[in-house]
Write a protein that holds these residues in place. Structure first.
Motif, PDB file in Angstrom:
ATOM      1  N   LYS A 195       0.830  -1.202   0.000  1.00 42.34           N
ATOM      2  CA  LYS A 195       0.000   0.000   0.000  1.00 42.34           C
ATOM      3  C   LYS A 195       0.865   1.252   0.000  1.00 42.34           C
ATOM      4  CE  LYS A 195      -4.401  -1.682   1.761  1.00 42.34           C
ATOM      5  NZ  LYS A 195      -5.469  -1.568   2.779  1.00 42.34           N
ATOM      6  N   SER A 196       2.104   1.104   0.430  1.00 42.02           N
ATOM      7  CA  SER A 196       3.047   2.227   0.395  1.00 42.02           C
ATOM      8  C   SER A 196       3.317   2.678  -1.033  1.00 42.02           C
ATOM      9  CB  SER A 196       4.359   1.837   1.070  1.00 42.02           C
ATOM     10  OG  SER A 196       4.938   0.715   0.412  1.00 42.02           O
ATOM     11  N   GLU A 197       3.090   1.801  -2.006  1.00 47.97           N
ATOM     12  CA  GLU A 197       3.288   2.138  -3.413  1.00 47.97           C
ATOM     13  C   GLU A 197       1.964   2.286  -4.153  1.00 47.97           C
ATOM     14  OE1 GLU A 197       6.182  -0.270  -5.400  1.00 47.97           O
ATOM     15  OE2 GLU A 197       7.417  -0.498  -3.617  1.00 47.97           O
ATOM     16  N   GLU A 198       0.875   1.895  -3.511  1.00 45.52           N
ATOM     17  CA  GLU A 198      -0.436   1.953  -4.149  1.00 45.52           C
ATOM     18  C   GLU A 198      -1.082   3.329  -4.021  1.00 45.52           C
ATOM     19  OE1 GLU A 198      -4.208  -1.028  -4.282  1.00 45.52           O
ATOM     20  OE2 GLU A 198      -3.653  -0.345  -2.276  1.00 45.52           O
ATOM     21  N   PHE A 199      -0.838   4.012  -2.899  1.00 46.90           N
ATOM     22  CA  PHE A 199      -1.537   5.256  -2.616  1.00 46.90           C
ATOM     23  C   PHE A 199      -0.742   6.484  -3.035  1.00 46.90           C
ATOM     24  CE2 PHE A 199      -3.382   2.891   1.276  1.00 46.90           C
ATOM     25  CZ  PHE A 199      -4.422   2.384   0.516  1.00 46.90           C
ATOM     26  N   SER A 200      -1.467   7.511  -3.449  1.00 47.57           N
ATOM     27  CA  SER A 200      -0.901   8.856  -3.520  1.00 47.57           C
ATOM     28  C   SER A 200      -1.452   9.626  -2.323  1.00 47.57           C
ATOM     29  CB  SER A 200      -1.273   9.554  -4.828  1.00 47.57           C
ATOM     30  OG  SER A 200      -2.672   9.745  -4.926  1.00 47.57           O
ATOM     31  N   SER A 213       0.816   2.659 -10.630  1.00 47.03           N
ATOM     32  CA  SER A 213       1.093   1.267 -10.239  1.00 47.03           C
ATOM     33  C   SER A 213      -0.027   0.709  -9.379  1.00 47.03           C
ATOM     34  CB  SER A 213       2.423   1.194  -9.476  1.00 47.03           C
ATOM     35  OG  SER A 213       2.618  -0.081  -8.911  1.00 47.03           O
ATOM     36  N   GLY A 214      -0.540   1.550  -8.468  1.00 47.32           N
ATOM     37  CA  GLY A 214      -1.623   1.090  -7.614  1.00 47.32           C
ATOM     38  C   GLY A 214      -2.876   0.760  -8.379  1.00 47.32           C
ATOM     39  N   THR A 215      -3.119   1.506  -9.458  1.00 48.96           N
ATOM     40  CA  THR A 215      -4.303   1.268 -10.281  1.00 48.96           C
ATOM     41  C   THR A 215      -4.122   0.077 -11.207  1.00 48.96           C
ATOM     42  OG1 THR A 215      -4.826   3.630 -10.236  1.00 48.96           O
ATOM     43  CG2 THR A 215      -5.885   2.306 -11.954  1.00 48.96           C
ATOM     44  N   LEU A 216      -2.955  -0.023 -11.831  1.00 43.07           N
ATOM     45  CA  LEU A 216      -2.733  -1.082 -12.818  1.00 43.07           C
ATOM     46  C   LEU A 216      -2.392  -2.427 -12.187  1.00 43.07           C
ATOM     47  CD1 LEU A 216      -0.651   0.819 -15.552  1.00 43.07           C
ATOM     48  CD2 LEU A 216      -3.124   0.323 -15.532  1.00 43.07           C
ATOM     49  N   ILE A 217      -1.743  -2.404 -11.029  1.00 42.12           N
ATOM     50  CA  ILE A 217      -1.269  -3.656 -10.423  1.00 42.12           C
ATOM     51  C   ILE A 217      -1.956  -3.933  -9.093  1.00 42.12           C
ATOM     52  CG2 ILE A 217       0.757  -4.892  -9.554  1.00 42.12           C
ATOM     53  CD1 ILE A 217       2.450  -3.238 -11.508  1.00 42.12           C
ATOM     54  N   GLY A 218      -2.029  -2.933  -8.225  1.00 45.62           N
ATOM     55  CA  GLY A 218      -2.679  -3.115  -6.936  1.00 45.62           C
ATOM     56  C   GLY A 218      -1.737  -3.665  -5.880  1.00 45.62           C
ATOM     57  N   HIS A 219      -2.112  -3.500  -4.604  1.00 49.33           N
ATOM     58  CA  HIS A 219      -1.171  -3.849  -3.543  1.00 49.33           C
ATOM     59  C   HIS A 219      -1.053  -5.351  -3.308  1.00 49.33           C
ATOM     60  CE1 HIS A 219      -4.864  -3.877  -1.018  1.00 49.33           C
ATOM     61  NE2 HIS A 219      -4.189  -4.645  -0.187  1.00 49.33           N
ATOM     62  N   LEU A 220      -2.024  -6.144  -3.725  1.00 49.29           N
ATOM     63  CA  LEU A 220      -1.892  -7.587  -3.531  1.00 49.29           C
ATOM     64  C   LEU A 220      -0.790  -8.162  -4.417  1.00 49.29           C
ATOM     65  CD1 LEU A 220      -4.966  -6.849  -2.710  1.00 49.29           C
ATOM     66  CD2 LEU A 220      -5.335  -9.316  -2.901  1.00 49.29           C
ATOM     67  N   VAL A 221      -0.893  -7.896  -5.707  1.00 50.42           N
ATOM     68  CA  VAL A 221       0.101  -8.427  -6.641  1.00 50.42           C
ATOM     69  C   VAL A 221       1.445  -7.736  -6.456  1.00 50.42           C
ATOM     70  CG1 VAL A 221       0.697  -8.654  -9.086  1.00 50.42           C
ATOM     71  CG2 VAL A 221      -1.636  -9.129  -8.315  1.00 50.42           C
ATOM     72  N   LYS A 222       1.416  -6.412  -6.230  1.00 53.40           N
ATOM     73  CA  LYS A 222       2.672  -5.696  -6.012  1.00 53.40           C
ATOM     74  C   LYS A 222       3.373  -6.215  -4.773  1.00 53.40           C
ATOM     75  CE  LYS A 222       5.629  -2.442  -7.044  1.00 53.40           C
ATOM     76  NZ  LYS A 222       6.421  -2.491  -8.304  1.00 53.40           N
TER      77      LYS A 222
END
Length: 331
Positions: A195-200, A213-222
């Protein structure tokens, strides 16, 4: 309430944090703003009727504004009618920290409590992997909210949510001998790391949207990608990496909620259940604490449009007892 009465007809004025603001249409085709505002003490549903200004001039989410209006009720719930508003000026000298909802404990303290679980791991691979990931991401997660609008969407919310699940995982592991405690706790600690990379984030430190990245990949897969990269670097076996990666990509339970696959072993199933349990408890507490005793809330779309009842048998808050110890189970 921090909003102050400024005349003898009930007009209120004060600074508020805009949690949500959407432009909508009435049945007659007019425009209005549907808002949720926070005055430093309580959240209020708010409406700004007959809004004819341009969309870009409506209040932005997670910003402070000065509002003037009146407080009434709708469906037995408080509703603020906004008559005028403006953005906060530097000359207003407002402390934004008074309006940012935060966890009751500091992020550093919660992080240390979480890391204390890792130090007790008997599985050296899991200890090495989780320690490395936490070390890499510590500065990014200490004060991070856990969500955009839903559960634990507060400063330090991610640490609060993670530590809550660790406490629950600890209790479940003591109750059921078949549970691999190190594995379950590893999944609990790392399940939302991406989530540290998913949110702005807005200037307030709250979430105002999603990264590309959060929109295209999401925190589960990332998150699984992070485990793979750091796990290889730390010499963690493929099997251990795979188990943690599965727990991360399945912890939302079903594809409709974003899971890439359903949980397929015991600890993955438990993690998914505990994640949902903690999120739902927070949502219900947050909803019920602001309604009058023996009344129902409005429908909560995140919880199947259910209304929740404040039975008032105990005071309701969203705090967690982080001094709770497993020994209490035997008392």
């Amino acid at each position: 309430m921090k909003l102050q009465q400024i005349d003898n007809v009930g007009t209120l004025q004060g600074f508020v944090l805009v949690r949500m603001c959407e432009k909508k249409q009435t049945k007659n085709g007019g425009s209005y703003l549907d808002m949720t505002i926070f005055d430093g003490e309580s959240d209020y549903s708010a409406k700004c009727w007959d809004f004819k200004d341009r969309d870009e001039n409506k209040p932005k989410q997670n910003t402070l504004i000065l509002v003037r209006g009146t407080l009434g009720t709708y469906n037995n719930q408080p509703q603020f009618r906004v008559e005028r508003f403006r953005n906060v000026l530097d000359s207003d000298d407002v402390n934004i920290g008074d309006f940012i909802p935060s966890a009751s404990f500091e992020g550093e303290d919660m992080f240390n409590s979480i890391f204390s679980y890792v130090e007790k791991f008997e599985d050296e691979e899991l200890k090495r992997l989780v320690s490395a990931v936490l070390g890499e991401y510590k500065s990014r997660i200490l004060d991070l909210p856990a969500a955009f609008r839903l559960h634990h969407a507060i400063r330090g919310g991610l640490m609060m949510h993670t530590l809550s699940i660790c406490r629950l995982a600890e209790a479940v592991s003591c109750l059921y001998p078949s549970v691999d405690s190190d594995l379950l706790l590893s999944g609990a600690i790392l399940h939302d790391i991406a989530k540290s990379e998913e949110f702005s984030l807005s200037p307030t430190g709250l979430v105002d949207g999603y990264t590309v990245s959060g929109t295209l990949i999401g925190h589960l897969v990332k998150g699984a990608m992070i485990i793979e990269e750091i796990g290889i670097k730390e010499g963690v076996s493929e099997n251990t990496r795979m188990l943690i990666e599965h727990m991360l990509i399945s912890h939302h339970g079903i594809p409709d909620y974003g899971a890439a696959v359903r949980p397929l072993f015991l600890e993955a199933e438990i993690l998914s259940a505990l994640d949902t349990l903690d999120a739902n408890i927070y949502e219900i507490e947050s909803t019920v604490k602001d309604i009058t005793p023996e009344a129902f809330s409005n429908k909560i779309w995140a919880l199947e449009d259910r209304k929740f009842y404040n039975h008032s048998r105990k005071p309701v808050c969203t705090d967690v007892d982080f001094n709770w110890k497993i020994e209490k189970m035997g008392e």
